[in-house]
Design a protein around this motif. Structure first.
Motif, short mmCIF file in Angstrom:
data_model
loop_
_atom_site.label_atom_id
_atom_site.label_comp_id
_atom_site.label_asym_id
_atom_site.label_seq_id
_atom_site.Cartn_x
_atom_site.Cartn_y
_atom_site.Cartn_z
N ASP A 56 -15.69 0.11 -0.70
CA ASP A 56 -14.43 -0.26 -1.36
C ASP A 56 -14.01 0.84 -2.32
O ASP A 56 -14.86 1.54 -2.90
CB ASP A 56 -14.58 -1.57 -2.14
CG ASP A 56 -14.76 -2.77 -1.23
OD1 ASP A 56 -14.29 -2.72 -0.07
OD2 ASP A 56 -15.36 -3.76 -1.68
N THR A 57 -12.71 0.99 -2.50
CA THR A 57 -12.16 1.94 -3.46
C THR A 57 -11.01 1.28 -4.20
O THR A 57 -10.44 0.30 -3.73
CB THR A 57 -11.64 3.22 -2.77
OG1 THR A 57 -10.59 2.86 -1.88
CG2 THR A 57 -12.74 3.96 -2.02
N ALA A 58 -10.66 1.83 -5.35
CA ALA A 58 -9.50 1.38 -6.11
C ALA A 58 -8.94 2.57 -6.87
O ALA A 58 -9.69 3.41 -7.37
CB ALA A 58 -9.86 0.27 -7.07
N THR A 59 -7.63 2.64 -6.93
CA THR A 59 -6.96 3.67 -7.72
C THR A 59 -6.18 2.99 -8.84
O THR A 59 -5.34 2.12 -8.58
CB THR A 59 -6.01 4.51 -6.84
OG1 THR A 59 -6.78 5.14 -5.82
CG2 THR A 59 -5.31 5.57 -7.67
N LEU A 60 -6.49 3.37 -10.06
CA LEU A 60 -5.83 2.84 -11.24
C LEU A 60 -4.84 3.88 -11.73
O LEU A 60 -5.18 5.06 -11.82
CB LEU A 60 -6.85 2.58 -12.35
CG LEU A 60 -8.23 2.04 -11.98
CD1 LEU A 60 -9.12 1.95 -13.20
CD2 LEU A 60 -8.11 0.72 -11.29
N GLY A 79 -6.23 -8.27 -1.72
CA GLY A 79 -5.79 -9.11 -0.62
C GLY A 79 -4.46 -8.71 -0.02
O GLY A 79 -4.11 -9.16 1.07
N LEU A 80 -3.69 -7.85 -0.72
CA LEU A 80 -2.42 -7.40 -0.16
C LEU A 80 -2.67 -6.17 0.72
O LEU A 80 -3.61 -5.43 0.50
CB LEU A 80 -1.42 -7.05 -1.28
CG LEU A 80 -0.97 -8.21 -2.15
CD1 LEU A 80 0.06 -7.73 -3.17
CD2 LEU A 80 -0.40 -9.36 -1.34
N PRO A 81 -1.79 -5.94 1.70
CA PRO A 81 -2.00 -4.79 2.58
C PRO A 81 -1.87 -3.47 1.83
O PRO A 81 -1.17 -3.38 0.82
CB PRO A 81 -0.87 -4.91 3.61
CG PRO A 81 -0.11 -6.15 3.30
CD PRO A 81 -0.63 -6.73 2.04
N ASP A 82 -2.57 -2.45 2.33
CA ASP A 82 -2.43 -1.10 1.76
C ASP A 82 -0.95 -0.73 1.76
O ASP A 82 -0.24 -1.00 2.72
CB ASP A 82 -3.21 -0.07 2.59
CG ASP A 82 -4.71 -0.20 2.40
OD1 ASP A 82 -5.13 -0.85 1.43
OD2 ASP A 82 -5.46 0.37 3.21
N GLY A 83 -0.51 -0.10 0.68
CA GLY A 83 0.88 0.33 0.60
C GLY A 83 1.81 -0.70 -0.02
O GLY A 83 2.97 -0.40 -0.30
N ASP A 84 1.33 -1.94 -0.22
CA ASP A 84 2.18 -2.94 -0.89
C ASP A 84 2.44 -2.45 -2.32
O ASP A 84 1.50 -2.07 -3.01
CB ASP A 84 1.49 -4.30 -0.91
CG ASP A 84 2.41 -5.41 -1.37
OD1 ASP A 84 2.84 -5.37 -2.55
OD2 ASP A 84 2.71 -6.31 -0.58
N PRO A 85 3.69 -2.43 -2.77
CA PRO A 85 3.98 -1.86 -4.09
C PRO A 85 3.61 -2.75 -5.28
O PRO A 85 3.60 -2.29 -6.41
CB PRO A 85 5.50 -1.64 -4.05
CG PRO A 85 5.99 -2.69 -3.09
CD PRO A 85 4.89 -2.83 -2.05
N ARG A 86 3.31 -4.01 -5.05
CA ARG A 86 3.01 -4.90 -6.16
C ARG A 86 1.67 -4.54 -6.81
O ARG A 86 0.71 -4.22 -6.11
CB ARG A 86 3.02 -6.36 -5.71
CG ARG A 86 4.43 -6.83 -5.35
CD ARG A 86 4.42 -8.20 -4.75
NE ARG A 86 3.90 -8.13 -3.37
CZ ARG A 86 3.84 -9.15 -2.55
NH1 ARG A 86 4.22 -10.35 -2.95
NH2 ARG A 86 3.37 -9.01 -1.32
#
Length: 145
Positions: A56-60, A79-86
């Motif tokens: 897993d990865t995350a960008t803050l 849980g949202l798809p990659d690229g979702d702006p929210r």
């Protein structure tokens, strides 16, 4: 009924704000208690990239930086798809005390998820996640003596 929009946790730490700040804002700190590895570009608009051994990865994206008192960032909603702006917004506030630091963490923005299943998944996952991660922050700071 409105969905909960925020998760808020307050913990007392027996460390001065400068030590807590370093744990929150450095690659060594974040890459130890929050992820397994981290890269941090510590400036407003900069990014912190976290990686876990699980893959897993995350960008803050850093939004607020007031050393050593306030550190805020946005990150993707689980849980949202990659690229979702929210995104949700996470803010750590450090208040010095006579015995160390009061740390308050607030994550907000969950109400932008209209779907009950998506909201429930993200909100409950992050509620549980913060309980675990803040426990790891305490352990990290305790180990540093």
């Amino acid at each position: 009924m409105a969905f909960p929009d925020r998760i808020e946790r307050t913990i007392e730490l027996a460390r001065p704000p400068e030590q807590v700040w370093a744990a929150l804002t450095t690659a060594e700190g974040l890459g130890t208690w929050f992820g397994n590895r981290a890269e941090v570009d510590l400036r407003v608009g900069g990014q912190a990239k976290l990686a876990w051994d699980s893959g897993d990865t995350a960008t803050l994206t850093i939004e607020r930086l007031e050393p050593p008192r306030v550190f805020g960032y946005t990150w993707p909603i689980a849980g949202l798809p990659d690229g979702d702006p929210r995104r949700t917004y996470v803010e750590f506030t450090l208040e010095p005390t006579s015995t160390g630091t009061t740390l308050t963490m607030v994550e907000s923005g969950f109400a932008q998820l209209p779907d009950t299943a998506a909201h429930a998944t993200a909100f409950s996952g992050n509620t549980e996640g913060w309980a675990n991660e803040l426990g790891e922050l305490v352990a990290y700071l305790d180990a540093r003596g």
